[in-house]
Design an enzyme around this catalytic site. Structure first.
Site, mmCIF file in Angstrom:
data_model
loop_
_atom_site.group_PDB
_atom_site.id
_atom_site.type_symbol
_atom_site.label_atom_id
_atom_site.label_comp_id
_atom_site.label_asym_id
_atom_site.label_seq_id
_atom_site.Cartn_x
_atom_site.Cartn_y
_atom_site.Cartn_z
ATOM 1 N N SER A 1 4.562 1.526 8.286
ATOM 2 C CA SER A 1 4.355 0.775 7.399
ATOM 3 C C SER A 1 5.357 0.041 6.614
ATOM 4 O O SER A 1 6.430 1.025 6.139
ATOM 5 C CB SER A 1 3.333 1.415 6.349
ATOM 6 O OG SER A 1 1.858 1.298 6.910
ATOM 7 N N ASP B 1 -0.271 -7.383 0.851
ATOM 8 C CA ASP B 1 0.092 -6.103 1.032
ATOM 9 C C ASP B 1 1.634 -6.458 1.039
ATOM 10 O O ASP B 1 2.507 -6.101 1.980
ATOM 11 C CB ASP B 1 -0.317 -5.390 2.453
ATOM 12 C CG ASP B 1 -0.054 -4.118 2.885
ATOM 13 O OD1 ASP B 1 0.807 -3.435 1.768
ATOM 14 O OD2 ASP B 1 -0.393 -3.537 3.715
ATOM 15 N N SER C 1 1.876 -4.335 7.978
ATOM 16 C CA SER C 1 0.786 -3.697 7.039
ATOM 17 C C SER C 1 -0.035 -2.835 7.613
ATOM 18 O O SER C 1 -0.235 -1.704 7.123
ATOM 19 C CB SER C 1 0.193 -5.010 6.737
ATOM 20 O OG SER C 1 -1.197 -4.808 5.952
ATOM 21 N N GLY D 1 3.108 5.444 9.412
ATOM 22 C CA GLY D 1 4.613 5.746 9.038
ATOM 23 C C GLY D 1 5.377 4.632 9.308
ATOM 24 O O GLY D 1 6.480 4.543 8.677
ATOM 25 N N HIS E 1 0.796 -1.092 -0.216
ATOM 26 C CA HIS E 1 -0.037 -0.065 0.046
ATOM 27 C C HIS E 1 0.787 1.229 -0.094
ATOM 28 O O HIS E 1 0.297 2.503 -0.172
ATOM 29 C CB HIS E 1 -0.917 0.099 1.333
ATOM 30 C CG HIS E 1 -0.194 0.213 2.264
ATOM 31 N ND1 HIS E 1 -0.235 -0.756 3.466
ATOM 32 C CD2 HIS E 1 -0.017 1.349 3.041
ATOM 33 C CE1 HIS E 1 0.276 -0.394 4.502
ATOM 34 N NE2 HIS E 1 0.433 1.028 4.378
#
Length: 393
Positions: free
Chosen positions: A340, A257, A355, A338, A233
């Site tokens: 991620s 993801d 994720s 952030g 993403h």
């Protein structure tokens, strides 16, 4: 959707244009504070790094001695887990690490297997449903839940409860029950759980050993032979990155993801995970999957280094209008936007890339990770590994 699980391999966070980067291994017989080294095994790198132990003690409420004992016990449990899985096959009901007894618990559908489980050094637990049956129920929900009803937040296997847990956002589980019936999943396999906080992809702010796209920043996950892997993403195929400079050559979200970013020449790929203390990074050395109940730590630029435990290796989560992601690693470690794409690691063993999550690192919450080896197989890349503790001046 077919089952996608492989043995995990390791890697590191990317460091950009750091000409003075060196790999330093702690002197034999002592860590950075002159303390005796911990036993070798899955937790060795974490145990020999005092800052990493600090995080484990802080987040799990342990003393240093208790944290070292837990890491050693989890090493033993992981070895037993691999052995009994190979022996029991379809009769296995699931496994998890019990921190109270410091042993692996093995759920068995055939009581005749109990003696073999004890002989292997684990505690047998009789159950009604096999792990295969629970995973098949999750796959049925995955197929029926794209999209899922608005009140359904996700679902996962729960080996401890020998059930599939379906999370619902409202006090009333009626819509969730109807969703389960429509998917053809037997009612006796399912337990319902209220989701107090809504999960969301963690892409709002710069994270990790961060990298930028044209829209936002995310955390670097683990380095591979030509770049690094991260969360899907965070960017689409063709999207360019800076710090480090590169380009998304693979990206999948929702459903999965995961992403692969190939970096430009001149960037330095270091086989380690940033610990956010004293410029230390824990070097990745292997890929053994931590069992349910075991501890792991997560690295991300927004909140740094935090630790928790594994809840499930087969969790599906619904991110609302952003879509559903299946077959994730669910944990109770905290994370925030952030983080991620950042690394989840158990000792020196890579587990997954961040994720999304619910809650935050003030109140606590849950975080979901895309398993690393699925990313490796999907994009045909090899993770970087090393030995020792990577230190940057």
């Amino acid at each position: 959707m077919p089952r996608r699980r492989f043995s995990l391999v390791a890697a590191l966070l990317t460091t950009v244009t750091c000409a003075a980067t060196v790999l330093v291994t702690q002197p034999a017989g002592a860590d950075a504070q002159g303390q005796a080294p911990a036993p070798a095994g899955r937790g060795a790198a974490l145990a020999t790094s005092p800052g990493a132990l600090d995080a484990l003690q802080r987040d799990l409420g342990l003393t240093r001695e208790a944290a070292l004992d837990r890491l050693a016990a989890e090493d033993r449990a992981g070895a037993v887990d691999r052995r009994v899985r190979a022996e029991l096959g379809p009769r296995l009901g699931g496994t998890w690490y019990d921190a109270r007894t410091a042993r692996l618990v093995v759920a068995v559908t055939d009581p005749a297997d109990a003696a073999a489980v004890r002989a292997a050094g684990a505690e047998p637990r009789p159950v009604a449903h096999s792990e295969e049956v629970l995973k098949a129920a999750v796959r049925a929900l995955d197929a029926a839940g794209d999209p899922a009803p608005g009140t359904v937040a996700g679902w996962r296997t729960d080996p401890v409860g020998n059930a599939v847990v379906v999370r619902h956002r409202t006090a009333d589980a009626a819509a969730a029950r109807a969703f389960v019936r429509a998917a053809g999943v037997r009612a006796e396999l399912v337990r319902y759980e209220r989701a107090r906080q809504a999960p969301r992809p963690l892409l709002d702010v710069v994270g990790g050993n961060r990298y930028w796209t044209s829209q936002y920043g995310c955390s670097v996950g683990f380095t591979v032979n030509d770049g690094f892997v991260s969360a899907g993403h965070c960017g689409e195929v063709g999207e360019r990155t800076t710090q480090p400079s590169g380009q998304f050559t693979g990206s999948s979200f929702p459903g999965d993801d995961m992403a692969h970013i190939r970096v430009a020449a001149g960037n330095t790929l270091v086989p380690a995970v940033n610990r956010y203390r004293n410029n230390e990074r824990v070097t990745v050395a292997g890929s053994q999957e931590a069992p349910v109940g075991a501890s792991l730590c997560r690295s991300g630029g927004t909140t740094g280094w935090h630790c928790g435990t594994v809840i499930s290796w087969d969790s599906s989560v619904d991110y609302g209008d952003q879509g559903q992601v299946t077959e994730l690693l669910e944990t109770n470690v905290c994370a925030e936007p952030g983080d991620s794409g950042g690394s989840a690691i158990a000792g020196q063993q890579a587990q997954g890339v961040t994720s999304g999550g619910s809650g935050d690192c003030t109140r606590g919450g849950k975080t979901w990770f895309q398993p690393v080896n699925e990313i490796l197989q999907t994009y045909g890349v090899t993770l970087a590994t090393g030995t020792g503790l990577a230190l940057h001046p």
